[in-house]
Write a protein that holds these residues in place. Structure first.
Motif, PDB file in Angstrom:
ATOM      1  N   GLY A  74       0.825  -1.200   0.000  1.00 30.94           N
ATOM      2  CA  GLY A  74       0.000   0.000   0.000  1.00 30.94           C
ATOM      3  C   GLY A  74       0.858   1.248   0.000  1.00 30.94           C
ATOM      4  O   GLY A  74       2.061   1.213  -0.196  1.00 30.94           O
ATOM      5  N   LYS A  75       0.184   2.376   0.280  1.00 25.80           N
ATOM      6  CA  LYS A  75       0.860   3.653   0.199  1.00 25.80           C
ATOM      7  C   LYS A  75       0.386   4.521   1.351  1.00 25.80           C
ATOM      8  O   LYS A  75      -0.790   4.530   1.696  1.00 25.80           O
ATOM      9  CB  LYS A  75       0.523   4.296  -1.141  1.00 25.80           C
ATOM     10  CG  LYS A  75       1.190   5.595  -1.419  1.00 25.80           C
ATOM     11  CD  LYS A  75       0.811   6.085  -2.811  1.00 25.80           C
ATOM     12  CE  LYS A  75       1.353   7.467  -3.049  1.00 25.80           C
ATOM     13  NZ  LYS A  75       0.927   7.981  -4.350  1.00 25.80           N
ATOM     14  N   LEU A  76       1.275   5.247   1.929  1.00 24.67           N
ATOM     15  CA  LEU A  76       0.945   6.130   3.035  1.00 24.67           C
ATOM     16  C   LEU A  76       1.359   7.545   2.660  1.00 24.67           C
ATOM     17  O   LEU A  76       2.502   7.792   2.294  1.00 24.67           O
ATOM     18  CB  LEU A  76       1.683   5.696   4.309  1.00 24.67           C
ATOM     19  CG  LEU A  76       1.521   6.588   5.532  1.00 24.67           C
ATOM     20  CD1 LEU A  76       0.066   6.544   6.006  1.00 24.67           C
ATOM     21  CD2 LEU A  76       2.450   6.152   6.636  1.00 24.67           C
ATOM     22  N   ASP A  77       0.392   8.456   2.727  1.00 19.94           N
ATOM     23  CA  ASP A  77       0.672   9.869   2.453  1.00 19.94           C
ATOM     24  C   ASP A  77       0.449  10.670   3.722  1.00 19.94           C
ATOM     25  O   ASP A  77      -0.498  10.425   4.481  1.00 19.94           O
ATOM     26  CB  ASP A  77      -0.252  10.412   1.361  1.00 19.94           C
ATOM     27  CG  ASP A  77       0.085   9.855  -0.004  1.00 19.94           C
ATOM     28  OD1 ASP A  77       1.273   9.588  -0.237  1.00 19.94           O
ATOM     29  OD2 ASP A  77      -0.836   9.695  -0.816  1.00 19.94           O
ATOM     30  N   PHE A  78       1.285  11.645   3.946  1.00 22.48           N
ATOM     31  CA  PHE A  78       1.154  12.521   5.104  1.00 22.48           C
ATOM     32  C   PHE A  78       1.239  13.955   4.604  1.00 22.48           C
ATOM     33  O   PHE A  78       2.202  14.342   3.943  1.00 22.48           O
ATOM     34  CB  PHE A  78       2.273  12.244   6.113  1.00 22.48           C
ATOM     35  CG  PHE A  78       2.219  13.127   7.319  1.00 22.48           C
ATOM     36  CD1 PHE A  78       1.261  12.923   8.294  1.00 22.48           C
ATOM     37  CD2 PHE A  78       3.122  14.165   7.481  1.00 22.48           C
ATOM     38  CE1 PHE A  78       1.205  13.723   9.407  1.00 22.48           C
ATOM     39  CE2 PHE A  78       3.073  14.978   8.584  1.00 22.48           C
ATOM     40  CZ  PHE A  78       2.114  14.769   9.566  1.00 22.48           C
TER      41      PHE A  78
END
Length: 92
Positions: A74-78
């Motif tokens: 998956g991908k995590l954006d902040f």
């Protein structure tokens, strides 16, 4: 992941067969000079382009396998915004 291991094993077999063939040829060429096995392997690693290409292809296959396995994570954006103001109407 299995196809990568199969790919790597195929190249390892090629590397070992090329290494042994080149060792035999170098031993016959340097029959007058005595070389240890370690010296012969060092010479082969430095001079044999096929071994260098095969090792780079193995590194590339491992990197590609790591990339493919990372896709499923998956991908995590902040994102964070900050505003600074001395205006009394802009307290919150």
């Amino acid at each position: 992941m299995d196809y990568v291991l199969y790919f790597i094993k195929g190249y390892l077999v090629k590397i070992i067969s090329l290494l042994s063939l080149t060792l035999l040829l170098n031993i016959s060429l340097f029959a007058n000079e005595s070389l240890s096995l370690d010296q012969a392997i060092d010479i082969l690693k430095k001079q044999n382009l096929e071994i260098q290409v095969a090792s780079l292809e193995i590194k590339s296959a491992v990197a590609e396998a790591d990339t493919v396995s990372g896709i499923s994570l998956g991908k995590l954006d902040f994102t964070q915004d900050m505003a600074r103001s001395n205006d009394a109407g802009n307290v919150f």
